[in-house]
Design an enzyme around this catalytic site. Structure first.
Site, PDB file in Angstrom:
ATOM      1  CG  ASP A 160      -1.523  -1.229   1.621  1.00  0.00           C
ATOM      2  OD1 ASP A 160      -1.465  -2.170   0.827  1.00  0.00           O
ATOM      3  OD2 ASP A 160      -2.123  -1.295   2.713  1.00  0.00           O
ATOM      4  CD  GLU A 218      -6.960  -5.271   4.132  1.00  0.00           C
ATOM      5  OE1 GLU A 218      -6.406  -5.962   4.982  1.00  0.00           O
ATOM      6  OE2 GLU A 218      -6.643  -5.305   2.924  1.00  0.00           O
TER       7      GLU A 218
HETATM    8  C1  FRU Z   1      -3.822  -3.736   2.794  1.00  0.00           C
HETATM    9  C2  FRU Z   1      -3.171  -4.145   4.098  1.00  0.00           C
HETATM   10  C3  FRU Z   1      -3.526  -3.165   5.186  1.00  0.00           C
HETATM   11  C4  FRU Z   1      -2.387  -3.295   6.132  1.00  0.00           C
HETATM   12  C5  FRU Z   1      -1.228  -3.528   5.207  1.00  0.00           C
HETATM   13  C6  FRU Z   1      -0.158  -4.421   5.759  1.00  0.00           C
HETATM   14  O1  FRU Z   1      -3.170  -4.139   1.666  1.00  0.00           O
HETATM   15  O2  FRU Z   1      -3.565  -5.456   4.430  1.00  0.00           O
HETATM   16  O3  FRU Z   1      -4.796  -3.384   5.755  1.00  0.00           O
HETATM   17  O4  FRU Z   1      -2.237  -2.160   6.909  1.00  0.00           O
HETATM   18  O5  FRU Z   1      -1.753  -4.103   4.045  1.00  0.00           O
HETATM   19  O6  FRU Z   1       0.955  -4.463   4.916  1.00  0.00           O
END
Ligand code: FRU
Length: 720
Positions: free
Chosen positions: A42, A252
């Site tokens: 992300d 998310e």
């Molecule tokens: C989304 C996620 C988020 C988390 C991150 C961990 O892709 O699962 O929810 O903060 O990646 O790398």
């Protein structure tokens, strides 16, 4: 001692070599952000300050798969050219190698009023007044894999996710964690059991109440929590939102921001943008948005943007709801062959279909009878197409109808199809879950024609069954929510703080958790999609979130390399000549109007034997933009047996027969992003073609396409 000239010579040599080979590995994106090496997911902490766009990102400093999550960092002055900076927040372990804290996703703000008190003196003015720094504050999820007690006395449970902050007084270069972390230790009491699924805080300044607002996700509950704060350290829960609209898997990376409707300063709507995984538009990761209002404490969705799963669109008619579980298919006017002959709809609870949307009732049409081994067909009575959409609920295994193998010994379909004039014109297979989801077919192109449905299950393998329910005919599609991007590779989208409302800019991770860790790239893995500018536009009486690549991308365009107008493009394929190296990275715009044909489009990255190609086009009958990557190149990352990940992606784009349709296509070494002219039908997809698959062709299916214009600019590398 090395002389000055030798030194200069060595530097030049080194520099020359660097420029020559830097960012030129196979599949290395040329105008998309990638880390120099290692794993990325992300985008985090997007903030614009002092002329710089900061891009932090989920980063594994130790390898090319997910792990040891840290915040990588890069900056840009134009969102196009990026400079890599040292890791901002690095994963922490104890002396035994147990990971204590990973830095999960979050956001960043610039605390111009020093509400946090993190500013430090940096000098004195001419008049002796102390000058203070302006703190940049990151708000992120502390993911604690190991139980321990922190040095500040806070007791941490294994797997806990809490919200924490860190600050920087040197424009984001170096960071200090706040000694009082975490600032939100646990979810509210009624969700206490969700302490391992509480994450991804997005924070922004809400001027009307002079408060910081945070939106964070209770991922498994499909709930967003909204908090407010005066100082970024003490947070008060204000409200919660959800579950609403698409709600499979996990919610998310939410964000919340305002935009003008149609550029009108008097009409503001607030947008919630969030990731959903799995359960995206195709399967795996996806991004949805919801429009509404926000008053500083509560988000209220627009009624027109809430898709009640238990309601079918007004004015629709039910063709078959399979509620008569005591009737046979024959008694319902259907027919069945093979193992299904003599049978009828089944009780859903017996065949274990899940209906989290609450629409199912008791009966369902299913091919799960004696396990997966049942084979045969189930066919509907003939009907006349009178409405633009056919919608239905579907669940089951992914074994798509394939025209090349249908009816041959290689046929392995488990599909629900619409047949018109002896041809399958639409087909849907399961989504590899037992959760029923709504799917729509646009049938405007066949109005007045006779049609029938057929379920074909020729497969006895694992998950080789299908459930279909609630077949309805309507004037509008039965949506689960608003999808932001209709491709497989757009997730965890985040937007910039620090820009004005007319420049709301989003960056998405151009990958999908379904296969992200297997894409064939090295020594890095994952890219960001091109930064895009957001707006709200009224289209067909509905306000929609639309997007276009940021205008600064044009600084990389070459002069026009190809441009042509064709009054009437004949059926078949027509090669066009785009010189290397830009046949592998270009902006290609096509405009066209319907002729006697049924599909028009562009074939990119094709080889001479047609064994590799990426097909992008518009289907005048189904009224959708599509991208097909079935033959795009190295598909090993999705070629799972027996159920590969889908390769054909569609975005609905209703048009009239006289409309001039525009597609803007952005091709890079391992991706394609397609936008219709308004930016409402967008498809982002990774592709991994061979180097010498670089032909460009136009195509028209079943007849002519009219008033075609094509124009191509090459896109220069942003890395050299
Ligand atoms: C989304 C996620 C988020 C988390 C991150 C961990 O892709 O699962 O929810 O903060 O990646 O790398």
């Amino acid at each position: 001692m090395v002389s000055l000239t030798t030194c200069v010579f060595l530097v030049l040599l080194g520099f020359g070599r660097l420029v020559h080979s830097y960012y030129t590995e196979e599949y290395r994106p040329q105008f998309h952000f990638t880390p120099e090496q290692n794993w990325m997911n992300d985008p985090n902490g997007l903030v614009y300050y002092n002329g710089q766009y900061h891009l932090f990102y989920q980063y594994n400093p130790n390898g090319t798969t997910w792990g040891f999550m840290s915040w990588g960092h890069a900056v840009s002055t134009d969102l196009v050219h990026w400079k890599h900076l040292p890791i901002a927040l690095e994963c922490e372990s104890d002396s035994n190698g147990n990971v204590l804290q990973m830095f999960f996703s979050g956001s960043a703000v610039v605390d111009v009023n020093n509400t946090s008190g993190f500013a430090v003196p940096v000098g004195k003015s001419r008049y002796g007044k102390v000058i203070y720094s302006t703190p940049m504050v990151a708000i992120y999820t502390s993911n604690y894999p190991t139980a321990h007690t922190q040095s500040n006395g806070v007791v941490i449970r294994a797997g806990q996710q809490s919200q924490s902050i860190a600050f920087s007084n040197d424009n984001g270069l170096t960071w200090t964690q706040y000694e009082g972390n975490p600032v939100i230790e646990s979810p509210p009491a009624q969700y206490a059991d969700q302490y391992q699924q509480f994450r991804d805080p997005f924070v922004f300044w809400y001027a009307p109440s002079s408060k910081w607002i945070m939106v964070a996700s209770l991922a498994m509950e499909h709930i967003l929590l909204i908090y407010s704060s005066d100082d970024l350290k003490n947070w008060t829960l204000q409200s919660q939102f959800g579950p609403e609209n698409a709600r499979f898997g996990q919610w998310e990376c939410p964000s919340l921001f305002p935009l003008y409707v149609d550029g009108n300063k008097n009409t503001v709507k607030w947008v919630i943008l969030m990731g959903i995984n799995p359960g995206g538009v195709i399967t795996g990761s996806g991004t949805q948005y919801i429009l509404g209002s926000f008053n500083g404490t509560t988000f209220v969705p627009d009624p027109s943007d809430v898709y009640d799963p238990s309601q079918i669109p007004a004015g629709s008619t039910v063709f078959q709801d399979f509620e008569s579980i005591s009737s046979s298919f024959e008694e319902l006017g259907w027919s069945a062959t093979g193992d299904f002959s003599g049978l009828g709809p089944q009780n859903a609870s017996t065949v274990q279909v899940w209906d989290i949307m609450g629409y199912l009732g008791t009966g369902v049409m299913t091919t799960y009878l004696f396990g997966d081994i049942a084979k045969g067909t189930i066919t509907s009575p003939t009907f006349t197409i009178t409405k633009q959409y056919i919608s239905f609920l579907i669940a089951g295994g992914y074994y798509p109808y394939n025209p090349a193998t249908a009816g041959t010994p290689d046929d392995n379909q488990v599909s629900f199809s619409l047949v018109i004039g002896g041809q399958v014109v639409h087909s849907q297979t399961g989504t590899d879950t037992e959760d029923l989801v709504w799917r729509n077919w646009n049938v405007a192109g066949w109005m007045g024609q006779e049609a029938y449905f057929i379920v074909t299950d020729v497969n006895t393998g694992p998950f080789a069954h299908l459930h279909v329910d609630e077949i309805i005919f309507s004037d509008s599609p039965k949506d689960e929510g608003n999808w932001f991007d209709f491709g497989p590779d757009y997730y965890a989208a985040a937007t910039y703080n620090g820009l004005d409302i007319n420049h709301r800019t989003v960056i998405g991770w151009m990958n999908n958790w379904a296969y992200a860790q297997n894409i064939p790239t090295s020594p890095w893995r994952s890219a960001m999609a091109v930064p895009r500018t957001l707006a709200l536009k009224t289209i067909h009486n509905k306000v929609r979130l639309v997007q276009q690549p940021v205008s600064s991308l044009s600084s990389l365009y070459t002069s026009k390399l190809y441009s042509k107008q064709i009054q009437s493009l004949r059926a078949g394929e027509t090669a066009i000549n785009v010189p290397a190296p830009y046949n592998a990275r270009m902006k290609l715009t096509v405009q066209f109007t319907r002729g006697s044909g049924t599909q028009f489009g562009v074939i990119l990255r094709a080889n001479t034997t047609d064994t590799q190609e990426t097909v992008i086009g518009y289907d005048f009958l189904g009224q959708n933009v599509f991208v097909d990557r079935f033959k795009s190149g190295d598909n090993s990352f999705v070629d799972w047996q027996p159920n590969p990940y889908p390769g054909h992606f569609i975005a609905t784009l209703p048009t009239k027969s006289t409309d001039c349709i525009t597609l803007n296509i952005f091709l890079d070494w391992s991706s394609v992003e397609v936008f219709d002219g308004q930016g409402q039908a967008v498809i982002t997809s990774q592709i991994f073609p061979l180097d010498d698959s670089a032909q460009v062709k136009l195509f028209s299916v079943g007849g002519t396409t009219n008033l075609v214009t094509v124009s191509v600019n090459g896109i220069k590398s942003s890395w050299t």
